[in-house]
Scaffold this motif. Sequence first.
Motif, PDB file in Angstrom:
ATOM      1  N   THR A   1       0.840  -1.195   0.000  1.00  0.00           N
ATOM      2  CA  THR A   1       0.000   0.000   0.000  1.00  0.00           C
ATOM      3  C   THR A   1       0.878   1.250   0.000  1.00  0.00           C
ATOM      4  OG1 THR A   1      -0.171   0.274   2.428  1.00  0.00           O
ATOM      5  CG2 THR A   1      -1.737  -1.230   1.364  1.00  0.00           C
ATOM      6  N   LEU A   2       0.373   2.287  -0.663  1.00  0.00           N
ATOM      7  CA  LEU A   2       0.991   3.605  -0.664  1.00  0.00           C
ATOM      8  C   LEU A   2      -0.089   4.645  -0.423  1.00  0.00           C
ATOM      9  CD1 LEU A   2       3.213   3.326  -3.893  1.00  0.00           C
ATOM     10  CD2 LEU A   2       4.064   3.330  -1.534  1.00  0.00           C
TER      11      LEU A   2
ATOM     12  N   GLY B   1       7.878  -2.018   6.058  1.00  0.00           N
ATOM     13  CA  GLY B   1       7.508  -0.736   5.489  1.00  0.00           C
ATOM     14  C   GLY B   1       7.806   0.452   6.365  1.00  0.00           C
ATOM     15  N   VAL B   2       7.176   1.563   6.013  1.00  0.00           N
ATOM     16  CA  VAL B   2       7.399   2.864   6.660  1.00  0.00           C
ATOM     17  C   VAL B   2       7.066   2.775   8.146  1.00  0.00           C
ATOM     18  CG1 VAL B   2       6.546   5.240   6.800  1.00  0.00           C
ATOM     19  CG2 VAL B   2       7.019   4.197   4.557  1.00  0.00           C
TER      20      VAL B   2
ATOM     21  N   SER C   1       1.521   4.264   4.191  1.00  0.00           N
ATOM     22  CA  SER C   1       2.232   5.037   3.166  1.00  0.00           C
ATOM     23  C   SER C   1       3.369   4.236   2.541  1.00  0.00           C
ATOM     24  CB  SER C   1       2.779   6.341   3.764  1.00  0.00           C
ATOM     25  OG  SER C   1       3.626   6.072   4.866  1.00  0.00           O
ATOM     26  N   GLY C   2       3.639   3.066   3.083  1.00  0.00           N
ATOM     27  CA  GLY C   2       4.612   2.145   2.515  1.00  0.00           C
ATOM     28  C   GLY C   2       4.551   0.857   3.305  1.00  0.00           C
ATOM     29  N   PHE C   3       3.633  -0.031   2.941  1.00  0.00           N
ATOM     30  CA  PHE C   3       3.247  -1.186   3.761  1.00  0.00           C
ATOM     31  C   PHE C   3       3.240  -2.417   2.867  1.00  0.00           C
ATOM     32  CE2 PHE C   3       0.084  -4.045   5.523  1.00  0.00           C
ATOM     33  CZ  PHE C   3       0.081  -3.851   6.892  1.00  0.00           C
TER      34      PHE C   3
ATOM     35  N   VAL D   1      14.204   4.421   0.501  1.00  0.00           N
ATOM     36  CA  VAL D   1      13.527   3.924  -0.695  1.00  0.00           C
ATOM     37  C   VAL D   1      12.134   4.509  -0.909  1.00  0.00           C
ATOM     38  CG1 VAL D   1      14.785   1.742  -0.825  1.00  0.00           C
ATOM     39  CG2 VAL D   1      12.682   1.864   0.525  1.00  0.00           C
ATOM     40  N   ILE D   2      11.476   5.028   0.148  1.00  0.00           N
ATOM     41  CA  ILE D   2      10.120   5.568   0.004  1.00  0.00           C
ATOM     42  C   ILE D   2      10.075   6.977   0.582  1.00  0.00           C
ATOM     43  CG2 ILE D   2       7.712   5.390   0.767  1.00  0.00           C
ATOM     44  CD1 ILE D   2       7.952   2.396   0.647  1.00  0.00           C
ATOM     45  N   TYR D   3       9.529   7.907  -0.195  1.00  0.00           N
ATOM     46  CA  TYR D   3       9.279   9.272   0.278  1.00  0.00           C
ATOM     47  C   TYR D   3       7.822   9.390   0.681  1.00  0.00           C
ATOM     48  CZ  TYR D   3       8.476  14.333   0.205  1.00  0.00           C
ATOM     49  OH  TYR D   3       8.115  15.619   0.529  1.00  0.00           O
ATOM     50  N   HIS D   4       7.567   9.970   1.838  1.00  0.00           N
ATOM     51  CA  HIS D   4       6.193  10.288   2.241  1.00  0.00           C
ATOM     52  C   HIS D   4       6.134  11.760   2.610  1.00  0.00           C
ATOM     53  CE1 HIS D   4       2.557   9.734   5.128  1.00  0.00           C
ATOM     54  NE2 HIS D   4       2.159  10.065   3.905  1.00  0.00           N
TER      55      HIS D   4
END
Length: 313
Positions: free
Chosen positions: A132-133, A160-161, A177-179, A244-247
């Motif tokens: 998920t994002l 994830g996040v 937001s990154g799961f 690796v992930i921007y939120h």
Amino acid sequence: MSTSTATQRVRPRVAILIVNGYARRGRWARQNRAQALQYPWIELCLRQVERCSQGWDYEVFVFDNSHLHQHRRIMRRYQRVRVLPRDWIAALGRVANRLPVRRVGRLLERSHPTALDHLAHRVSSDFDYIVTLDNDSFPVREDWLDVLISECEQGAAVSGVYRNEMAPAIHPFIHVSGFCVRRDDLQALNVSFGRGLRQDVGYNQDVGQKITYEFTRGGRTIAPLQRSNRVNFHFLIGGIYGDVIYHHGAGSRRASFWTSSDRAADERISATLRDAAFSDLDHLIAVLRGQTADDLGLEPLTAQPPEARPASI
């Protein structure tokens, strides 16, 4: 077939779930709509997913609460994106938004957690993983799926996040937001993103928190992606996780957080980083990583964010 091709590891199939929307009601509804049109986070998100997921077998499922023609046109430009609900429901939603009785419009949309539940139930058994994002979160490195999924392949129930920036007011957990989770594990857990939350334990403060809690309660481990910025302008807004992930945080709503007391500063930081993301995302990420000079005109925080720690749940 060559030996190298025959022995090459087959990557899992991934369903990526995103809820798109903005605050369509209330005092700031008109301003929120204008910003959703000017700054379509969903476009930035889908562009980055396509850019950073080459070589993966994936499909994106978007539940669109915006009902905006412009957003739906953007989403349909991407071949691997499936948009829900159907166009006729979106058309009714646009009509309902103009009615004086606001409750009518609410019947044609779903809350963030219930929309994720709806999407998750649409993921068929031929998918191995669910990721998920948020519409204002997206990958910033080409191996983002390798990072998330390898943790689950090594035994983690979810990776994830890691949302620990507001602890202890909000208990740390893996945020949507990154799961990343195995589809079969999520189904076997039989816990929704939004319904049936146990009030007695206090872990129902945010989306994804209940699922994190139930996995760890059952003895499973989690794999947190720590906030990795070298430069921070806010304790939550503009975070990079695991590199690796921007939120962005509150990209599609007004910047309001449980543990913040300066709404004006939050709004100013959010707007500045938003403008930078839509102007030149790679440059913004380089600034936050400390790889290039900071030219954003904001005062960096002197204190670093807290080290990620195991979720005490």
